[in-house]
Design a protein around this motif. Structure first.
Motif, PDB file in Angstrom:
ATOM      1  N   SER A  78       1.094  -0.687  -0.214  1.00 38.01           N
ATOM      2  CA  SER A  78       0.402  -0.420   0.002  1.00 38.01           C
ATOM      3  C   SER A  78       1.244   0.841   0.439  1.00 38.01           C
ATOM      4  N   PRO A  79       0.677   2.510  -0.590  1.00 39.55           N
ATOM      5  CA  PRO A  79       0.902   3.580  -0.378  1.00 39.55           C
ATOM      6  C   PRO A  79       0.801   4.475   0.738  1.00 39.55           C
ATOM      7  N   PHE A  80       1.819   5.818   0.780  1.00 41.32           N
ATOM      8  CA  PHE A  80       1.241   6.381   2.739  1.00 41.32           C
ATOM      9  C   PHE A  80      -0.072   7.239   2.030  1.00 41.32           C
ATOM     10  N   ASN A  81      -0.837   6.938   0.451  1.00 48.84           N
ATOM     11  CA  ASN A  81      -1.202   8.625   0.685  1.00 48.84           C
ATOM     12  C   ASN A  81      -2.462   8.763   0.813  1.00 48.84           C
ATOM     13  N   LYS A 110       1.264  -5.466   3.657  1.00 49.78           N
ATOM     14  CA  LYS A 110       1.979  -4.404   3.910  1.00 49.78           C
ATOM     15  C   LYS A 110       1.837  -3.282   3.984  1.00 49.78           C
ATOM     16  N   GLU A 145       4.952   2.201   5.569  1.00 52.76           N
ATOM     17  CA  GLU A 145       5.399   2.911   5.911  1.00 52.76           C
ATOM     18  C   GLU A 145       5.391   4.369   7.049  1.00 52.76           C
ATOM     19  N   ASP A 204       9.729  -6.585  -0.599  1.00 49.69           N
ATOM     20  CA  ASP A 204      10.451  -7.856  -1.777  1.00 49.69           C
ATOM     21  C   ASP A 204      10.600  -9.211  -1.293  1.00 49.69           C
ATOM     22  N   VAL A 258      -0.813  -0.232  -4.908  1.00 47.18           N
ATOM     23  CA  VAL A 258      -0.072   0.835  -5.146  1.00 47.18           C
ATOM     24  C   VAL A 258       1.204   2.086  -4.995  1.00 47.18           C
ATOM     25  N   GLY A 259       1.575   2.525  -5.694  1.00 45.92           N
ATOM     26  CA  GLY A 259       2.765   3.197  -5.834  1.00 45.92           C
ATOM     27  C   GLY A 259       2.753   4.070  -6.768  1.00 45.92           C
ATOM     28  N   SER A 260       4.081   4.207  -6.451  1.00 46.45           N
ATOM     29  CA  SER A 260       4.886   5.037  -7.557  1.00 46.45           C
ATOM     30  C   SER A 260       5.016   4.389  -8.881  1.00 46.45           C
ATOM     31  N   ILE A 270       8.461   1.755  -8.718  1.00 46.50           N
ATOM     32  CA  ILE A 270       8.412   0.275  -7.635  1.00 46.50           C
ATOM     33  C   ILE A 270       7.077   0.076  -8.073  1.00 46.50           C
ATOM     34  N   ALA A 309       0.021   2.979 -10.243  1.00 45.42           N
ATOM     35  CA  ALA A 309       1.101   3.531 -10.454  1.00 45.42           C
ATOM     36  C   ALA A 309       0.963   5.230 -10.626  1.00 45.42           C
ATOM     37  N   CYS A 337      -3.485  10.859  -6.455  1.00 45.81           N
ATOM     38  CA  CYS A 337      -2.628   9.933  -7.645  1.00 45.81           C
ATOM     39  C   CYS A 337      -3.716  10.661  -9.412  1.00 45.81           C
ATOM     40  N   GLU A 375       5.738  13.722 -12.230  1.00 44.91           N
ATOM     41  CA  GLU A 375       4.566  14.344 -10.338  1.00 44.91           C
ATOM     42  C   GLU A 375       6.367  14.979  -9.720  1.00 44.91           C
ATOM     43  N   PHE A 410     -11.672   1.742 -11.184  1.00 44.64           N
ATOM     44  CA  PHE A 410     -10.836   2.466 -10.939  1.00 44.64           C
ATOM     45  C   PHE A 410      -9.318   2.258 -11.490  1.00 44.64           C
TER      46      PHE A 410
HETATM   47  P1  NAD Z   1       5.738   3.829  -3.579  1.00 44.80           P
HETATM   48  O1  NAD Z   1       6.229   3.602  -4.794  1.00 44.80           O
HETATM   49  O2  NAD Z   1       6.746   4.993  -2.633  1.00 44.80           O
HETATM   50  O3  NAD Z   1       5.781   2.977  -2.046  1.00 44.80           O
HETATM   51  C1  NAD Z   1       4.404   2.009  -2.227  1.00 44.80           C
HETATM   52  C2  NAD Z   1       4.520   0.841  -1.557  1.00 44.80           C
HETATM   53  O4  NAD Z   1       5.929   0.241  -2.040  1.00 44.80           O
HETATM   54  C3  NAD Z   1       4.804   1.208   0.039  1.00 44.80           C
HETATM   55  O5  NAD Z   1       4.274   0.164   1.112  1.00 44.80           O
HETATM   56  C4  NAD Z   1       6.894   0.706   0.391  1.00 44.80           C
HETATM   57  O6  NAD Z   1       6.819   0.378   1.266  1.00 44.80           O
HETATM   58  C5  NAD Z   1       6.703  -0.583  -1.022  1.00 44.80           C
HETATM   59  N1  NAD Z   1       7.806  -0.365  -1.519  1.00 44.80           N
HETATM   60  C6  NAD Z   1       8.843   0.458  -1.389  1.00 44.80           C
HETATM   61  N2  NAD Z   1      10.269   0.040  -2.053  1.00 44.80           N
HETATM   62  C7  NAD Z   1       9.809  -1.098  -3.102  1.00 44.80           C
HETATM   63  C8  NAD Z   1      10.274  -2.503  -3.342  1.00 44.80           C
HETATM   64  N3  NAD Z   1      11.588  -2.328  -3.514  1.00 44.80           N
HETATM   65  N4  NAD Z   1       9.681  -3.894  -3.454  1.00 44.80           N
HETATM   66  C9  NAD Z   1       7.771  -3.592  -2.766  1.00 44.80           C
HETATM   67  N5  NAD Z   1       7.991  -2.827  -1.993  1.00 44.80           N
HETATM   68  C10 NAD Z   1       8.335  -1.759  -2.148  1.00 44.80           C
HETATM   69  O7  NAD Z   1       4.775   4.609  -3.300  1.00 44.80           O
HETATM   70  P2  NAD Z   1       4.383   5.838  -2.356  1.00 44.80           P
HETATM   71  O8  NAD Z   1       5.479   7.490  -1.908  1.00 44.80           O
HETATM   72  O9  NAD Z   1       3.255   5.796  -1.147  1.00 44.80           O
HETATM   73  O10 NAD Z   1       2.836   6.124  -2.845  1.00 44.80           O
HETATM   74  C11 NAD Z   1       2.826   7.789  -3.596  1.00 44.80           C
HETATM   75  C12 NAD Z   1       3.306   7.146  -5.183  1.00 44.80           C
HETATM   76  O11 NAD Z   1       1.280   6.216  -4.998  1.00 44.80           O
HETATM   77  C13 NAD Z   1       2.459   8.101  -6.327  1.00 44.80           C
HETATM   78  O12 NAD Z   1       2.926   8.120  -7.650  1.00 44.80           O
HETATM   79  C14 NAD Z   1       0.731   7.694  -6.418  1.00 44.80           C
HETATM   80  O13 NAD Z   1       0.314   8.608  -7.591  1.00 44.80           O
HETATM   81  C15 NAD Z   1       0.708   6.608  -6.413  1.00 44.80           C
HETATM   82  N6  NAD Z   1      -0.673   6.059  -6.677  1.00 44.80           N
HETATM   83  C16 NAD Z   1      -0.891   5.957  -7.374  1.00 44.80           C
HETATM   84  C17 NAD Z   1      -2.603   5.645  -7.541  1.00 44.80           C
HETATM   85  C18 NAD Z   1      -3.371   4.941  -8.219  1.00 44.80           C
HETATM   86  O14 NAD Z   1      -4.469   4.657  -7.959  1.00 44.80           O
HETATM   87  N7  NAD Z   1      -2.549   5.280  -9.572  1.00 44.80           N
HETATM   88  C19 NAD Z   1      -3.086   5.521  -5.864  1.00 44.80           C
HETATM   89  C20 NAD Z   1      -2.354   6.140  -5.557  1.00 44.80           C
HETATM   90  C21 NAD Z   1      -1.247   6.570  -5.246  1.00 44.80           C
END
Ligand code: NAD
Length: 489
Positions: free
Chosen positions: A148-151, A174, A177, A211, A225-227, A230, A249, A282, A384, A451
């Motif tokens: 999960s992402p932080f936001n 997970k 953090e 990982d 969901v995240g960057s 990653i 992403a 996002c 971004e 979505f």
């Molecule tokens: P992030 O990619 O830094 O982290 C996301 C998750 O991945 C966290 O739980 C993190 O601990 C984990 N992670 C980090 N490195 C990893 C690795 N090497 N292997 C496995 N897991 C790993 O994202 P963030 O900064 O927490 O969230 C913000 C991002 O999420 C922004 O880019 C935003 O656009 C995106 N987001 C996208 C959507 C969508 O629907 N497209 C929705 C919400 C957020």
């Protein structure tokens, strides 16, 4: 508010691992440490996967109506504990308390939608010839790993947990953090409603923990969901280890403003689209592309409305918006402002280093910041930033606006502000993003609609969240062909 040690929840038990590696959790509104994470060691991630694998043997065969019964109980508890959940988000993620309440509401709606799984999980049966039948049934995928992402701790919980477990899968989840507290409270709820041990397991920590989850062959699907950075790793490793993957992403969303815009409506709507959740959505609007004929008027009104956006402690009901998530996020915002200026942009509203109260001096604050003279090729327009930094781009016509969206490496959202049906129709038809708005700056789809974006905003198996799309991801289709020789005799 302090939260002590963030714990794992594995096989129906709370596990407080002795700290081999520890991380601090901050309140971004004040900069103070509010919790500590004992990072889940590799052996404990494996334990959680083993617990999920064992639980799947029974949970996957548990009647759908029983599984959905737990979702109803979850739904009730989410409603009962809504304020406590929202306060947690407003503290460790520093999403403004009103936004946080809205996010919990969305998680409740998603759980409601998942309660309709008996309708959404139906397969089909058809006659191939007189005595040969074809059938498609939906079965759970197995053990699902979730990152999960932080936001959006509550929204992403709503995308993954009710749908995954409702479809008969078990989960190793997970939390981010940076904002882990909401999921602690979810694990408490799932424990209280007596979800069978091992169906939902919570682990905590950084990328290394993720990982370990990715590398394990007993995890059958990854929901992330995240960057984009990653997400690409998650998509690649999932493909290499034969896992199905949902990878939502990063994004860079542009709104275009045409000459027949309803200016009052636009201003009212765009402020939340740009600055809601401190620009850390996002689906946030980060570029506003305005046609020349209304550029000056739209700019002046936007600056005026942006100046009125009051920032402060995310738990303070009297402000509009809280801080960014971390010092690193604040530094990134400052970096992009400097970069845009060096590339020829003009800073017309400078939100850097706002004056804060004594209590919030250590917080990661930036006020609305607007840069004009941005062109589609500048890095600020393309990358971004994830903060309240908005780029104004002057365009000649709708074609230029559509081109900005279609040339972006991302494809999450896109919006047009117009009262004209023909322009709106053209925009909807010709833009290649996943979620499109007409006079709606954050066209985030409702819980029963898909979505997800396109291009670098949606990687992996191209699966989207919510509604029937979520059901497709969290199940696999099995086709059965049967013949009965005795038929008709
Ligand atoms: P992030 O990619 O830094 O982290 C996301 C998750 O991945 C966290 O739980 C993190 O601990 C984990 N992670 C980090 N490195 C990893 C690795 N090497 N292997 C496995 N897991 C790993 O994202 P963030 O900064 O927490 O969230 C913000 C991002 O999420 C922004 O880019 C935003 O656009 C995106 N987001 C996208 C959507 C969508 O629907 N497209 C929705 C919400 C957020």
């Amino acid at each position: 508010m302090k939260f002590g040690i963030i714990k794992d929840y594995i096989n129906g038990m709370w596990v407080e691992q002795s700290a081999i590696r520890q991380m601090d959790v901050f309140n971004p509104s004040t900069g103070e440490i509010i919790a500590k994470i004992n990072i889940t060691p590799q052996s404990q991630v494996e334990e959680a996967i083993d617990a999920a694998s064992k639980a799947f043997e029974i949970w996957g065969k548990t009647p759908l109506s029983t599984r959905v019964g737990y979702l109803f109980k979850l739904h009730t508890e989410l409603k009962n504990r809504k304020e406590d959940l929202a306060q947690a988000i407003a503290t460790d993620q520093a999403k403004h308390i009103n936004d946080a309440r809205g996010e919990v509401d969305r998680a409740i709606q998603l759980t409601e939608t998942a309660c309709g799984l008996p309708m959404m999980m139906q397969g089909n049966k058809f006659s191939i010839t007189e005595n040969v039948m074809g059938e498609v049934i939906k079965e759970p995928v197995g053990v699902v790993g979730a990152l999960s992402p932080f936001n959006f701790p509550a929204l992403v919980f709503g995308w993954f947990v009710p749908f995954a477990i409702g479809c008969g899968n078990t989960l190793v989840y997970k939390a981010s953090e940076l904002s882990p507290v909401f999921m602690q409270k979810i694990a408490e709820i799932l424990d209280d409603i007596k979800l069978p041990p091992g169906v939902f397991n919570l682990i905590n920590g950084d990328g290394a923990v993720g990982d370990t989850l990715l590398a394990n062959p007993n995890v059958h699907a990854m929901a992330f969901v995240g960057s984009t950075k990653i997400g690409s790793i998650v998509a690649d490793l999932s493909a290499k280890t034969g896992k199905k993957s949902m990878v939502l992403a990063g994004a860079k969303n542009t709104a275009i403003v045409l000459d027949d815009v309803n200016m009052d409506g636009f201003i009212d709507n765009i402020i939340n689209a740009c600055y809601g959740a401190a620009g850390q959505r996002c689906m946030a609007t980060a570029n506003i592309a305005i046609v020349e004929s209304v550029y000056e008027k739209a700019k002046e009104r936007f600056i005026e409305a942006s100046r009125n956006v009051k920032i402060g402690d995310a738990c303070d009901e009297n402000v509009y918006m809280g801080p960014l998530i971390s010092q690193a996020a604040l530094e990134r915002a400052h970096y992009y402002i400097d970069l845009a200026i060096s590339e020829g942009g003009k800073l017309i509203l400078d939100g850097r280093n706002p004056k804060m109260s004594e209590k919030n001096k250590g917080g990661y604050f930036i006020a609305p910041t607007i840069i004009e003279g941005v062109t589609a090729t500048m890095r600020l327009a393309k990358e971004e930033v994830f903060a309240l930094v908005v780029a104004l781009i002057k365009i000649k016509n709708i074609d230029e606006g559509i081109a900005i969206i279609n040339d972006s490496i991302y494809g999450n959202g896109g919006t047009v502000y117009t009262e004209g049906g023909a322009n709106a129709h053209r925009f909807v038809t010709e833009t290649n993003s996943g979620m499109i708005g007409v006079n709606i700056g954050v066209p985030a789809s409702m819980p029963y609609l898909p979505f997800g974006g396109t291009k670098a905003s949606l990687l992996g198996s191209q699966a989207k969240a919510q509604g029937r799309d979520a059901v497709e991801f969290f199940t696999k289709n099995k086709a059965i062909t049967s013949r009965f020789y005795g038929y008709g005799k």
